[in-house]
Design an enzyme around this catalytic site. Structure first.
Site, PDB file in Angstrom:
ATOM      1  N   GLY A  72       0.789  -1.228   0.000  1.00 10.55           N
ATOM      2  CA  GLY A  72       0.000   0.000   0.000  1.00 10.55           C
ATOM      3  C   GLY A  72       0.815   1.269   0.000  1.00 10.55           C
ATOM      4  N   LEU A  73       0.886   1.931  -1.147  1.00 12.30           N
ATOM      5  CA  LEU A  73       1.503   3.248  -1.262  1.00 12.30           C
ATOM      6  C   LEU A  73       0.480   4.281  -1.741  1.00 12.30           C
ATOM      7  CD1 LEU A  73       4.101   5.034  -1.225  1.00 12.30           C
ATOM      8  CD2 LEU A  73       4.454   4.352  -3.616  1.00 12.30           C
ATOM      9  N   THR A  74      -0.280   3.936  -2.794  1.00 12.04           N
ATOM     10  CA  THR A  74      -1.212   4.865  -3.435  1.00 12.04           C
ATOM     11  C   THR A  74      -2.402   5.194  -2.523  1.00 12.04           C
ATOM     12  OG1 THR A  74      -0.619   3.982  -5.591  1.00 12.04           O
ATOM     13  CG2 THR A  74      -2.669   5.217  -5.476  1.00 12.04           C
ATOM     14  N   GLU A  75      -2.850   6.455  -2.596  1.00  7.36           N
ATOM     15  CA  GLU A  75      -4.025   6.911  -1.856  1.00  7.36           C
ATOM     16  C   GLU A  75      -5.002   7.592  -2.811  1.00  7.36           C
ATOM     17  OE1 GLU A  75      -2.837   9.291   1.464  1.00  7.36           O
ATOM     18  OE2 GLU A  75      -1.560   7.725   2.304  1.00  7.36           O
ATOM     19  N   TRP A 117      -6.493   1.622  -4.811  1.00  6.47           N
ATOM     20  CA  TRP A 117      -5.899   0.941  -5.974  1.00  6.47           C
ATOM     21  C   TRP A 117      -4.867  -0.101  -5.542  1.00  6.47           C
ATOM     22  CZ3 TRP A 117      -7.816   1.002 -10.729  1.00  6.47           C
ATOM     23  CH2 TRP A 117      -8.736   2.024 -11.037  1.00  6.47           C
ATOM     24  N   THR A 159      -3.661  -3.839  -5.100  1.00  6.10           N
ATOM     25  CA  THR A 159      -3.838  -5.225  -5.538  1.00  6.10           C
ATOM     26  C   THR A 159      -3.929  -6.107  -4.296  1.00  6.10           C
ATOM     27  OG1 THR A 159      -2.521  -4.745  -7.512  1.00  6.10           O
ATOM     28  CG2 THR A 159      -2.903  -7.052  -6.995  1.00  6.10           C
ATOM     29  N   GLU A 167       2.239   1.131 -11.176  1.00  8.28           N
ATOM     30  CA  GLU A 167       3.631   1.213 -10.713  1.00  8.28           C
ATOM     31  C   GLU A 167       4.401   2.331 -11.409  1.00  8.28           C
ATOM     32  OE1 GLU A 167       5.854  -2.287  -9.848  1.00  8.28           O
ATOM     33  OE2 GLU A 167       4.050  -3.489  -9.576  1.00  8.28           O
ATOM     34  N   SER A 192       3.472   6.110 -17.610  1.00 10.93           N
ATOM     35  CA  SER A 192       4.498   6.340 -18.636  1.00 10.93           C
ATOM     36  C   SER A 192       5.140   7.710 -18.463  1.00 10.93           C
ATOM     37  CB  SER A 192       3.881   6.223 -20.036  1.00 10.93           C
ATOM     38  OG  SER A 192       3.536   4.877 -20.323  1.00 10.93           O
TER      39      SER A 192
END
Length: 379
Positions: free
Chosen positions: A122-125, A154, A156, A361, A364
């Site tokens: 868990g990194l994204t918020e 988000w 997984t 991750e 682009s």
């Protein structure tokens, strides 16, 4: 036995497993958005859930070349399963392997490598995707414990993962070294799964929120030093980008092989459409770009295997391979014509799944920032 032969044998194992256990259910899982957890337990028995984990911790003890081959073969059949396999290996398991102490490694890696446990990271918020330095999820130290509050999105395996590595802010917003990583087990009071996303593609790979409401974590579950969470994450993502590049490569190869086969079987004007230059030139471009992407990935794998810095090379591989996947799946649908727009043929799903590779991750655009920064610093 030569390294190439070992890699080929491992790839064949993954290929055969995908053909037997995944392919018959691909569209069923996609339509229902079912996350087939049992498949990951079965892959654990084959050593596919702890590919990079040393044997002393119950893993396969393999390198990035073999890991790339496994992700690629699974993704040629189903991007969703390839994505979940990559996230489990590279992110959660990879973070604990890289930054955990011996007690943490001995406690968690055997369960993750065997497939008994599925990992999340868990990194994204909700409001901090690329802007991870401004995260709102906080961890406040009280005595020998940490109190976590906030939401990660988000993620997984956000609902189904048995254990998660969570990066929470332990300093002021945008200050240097303001985040710390923690291991949080499912069942910990105050830790729950939230909304599951209804996605365009990768629908059998669970993507959901992780919610922390006064979640109490012992200090022994802290990974590394206080304030090192973001720096750790960037290093984890260097390896993770190789896995997403391999995922994109597998999707591209799956769509390419389906398109070539179809072009030789589909007749128009009394001949296979592969005879027409418009089609054959598409095939030539697809093959060339796939090979170029694979070579970039192999370079990154080689550097990673030799414990060399791989930031620029993994970003290049991830950026190029994901964009190539988008081009290849687009051309594959075009070669299939109207049939390519239906769910009866495989390229429709490849088309939907590929897009995630240009976003997950690190988009682009973020990869370009990383690449440019690395080049400019060198000069």
């Amino acid at each position: 036995m030569m390294v190439e032969e070992i890699t080929q044998q491992i790839a064949e194992t993954a290929k055969n497993f995908a053909a037997q256990h995944i392919k018959p259910h691909v569209m069923e899982w996609d339509e229902s958005q079912e996350f087939p957890a049992h498949i990951f337990h079965e892959m654990g028995a084959l050593g596919l859930m702890g590919v990079l984990v040393p044997e002393e911790y119950g893993g396969s003890g393999l390198g990035y070349t073999e890991y790339k081959a496994i992700i690629e073969e699974i993704s040629k059949v189903c991007g969703s399963i390839g994505l979940s396999l990559a996230a489990h290996n590279s992110l959660c398991t990879g973070h604990i392997l890289a930054f955990g102490n011996e007690e943490q490694k001995n406690k968690y890696l055997p369960k993750l490598a065997s497939g008994e446990w599925i990992g999340a990271w868990g990194l994204t918020e909700p409001n901090t995707g690329s802007d991870a330095g401004n995260m709102k999820c906080t961890a406040i130290k009280k005595g020998n414990e940490w109190i976590l509050n906030g939401t990660k999105s988000w993620i997984t395996h956000g609902k189904s993962g048995n254990v998660a590595v969570v990066i929470a802010r332990t300093g002021e917003p945008r200050s240097k070294n303001n985040a710390t990583a923690f291991i949080v087990e499912r069942g910990t009071k105050g830790f729950s799964g939230g909304k599951k996303e209804n996605k365009l593609g990768m629908r059998a790979s669970e993507t959901a929120e992780m919610i922390f409401d006064n979640c109490v974590i012992p200090d022994e579950n802290r990974l590394g030093e206080i304030g090192d969470g973001f720096k750790q994450s960037m290093k984890v993502l260097d390896g993770g980008r190789i896995s997403i590049a391999s995922l994109a490569l597998g999707i591209a190869k799956g769509a390419f092989e389906a398109a070539v086969k179809y072009s030789k079987e589909r007749y128009q004007f009394d001949q296979p459409i592969s005879n027409f230059q418009a089609i054959s030139f598409k095939i030539a471009d697809m093959a060339t770009e796939i090979d170029a992407a694979e070579l970039l990935i192999m370079r990154a794998c080689d550097l990673k295997n030799n414990h060399k810095k791989v930031t620029r090379e993994s970003a290049m591989a991830k950026y190029f391979a994901s964009e190539v996947a988008m081009k290849v799946v687009n051309d594959a649908v075009q070669i299939f014509g109207g049939n390519g727009y239906t769910k009866e043929f495989p390229v429709e799903k490849f088309y939907r799944d590929a897009k995630l590779c240009t976003i997950g991750e690190g988009t682009s655009e973020i990869q370009k920032i990383v690449i440019a920064r690395e080049i400019l610093q060198k000069f």
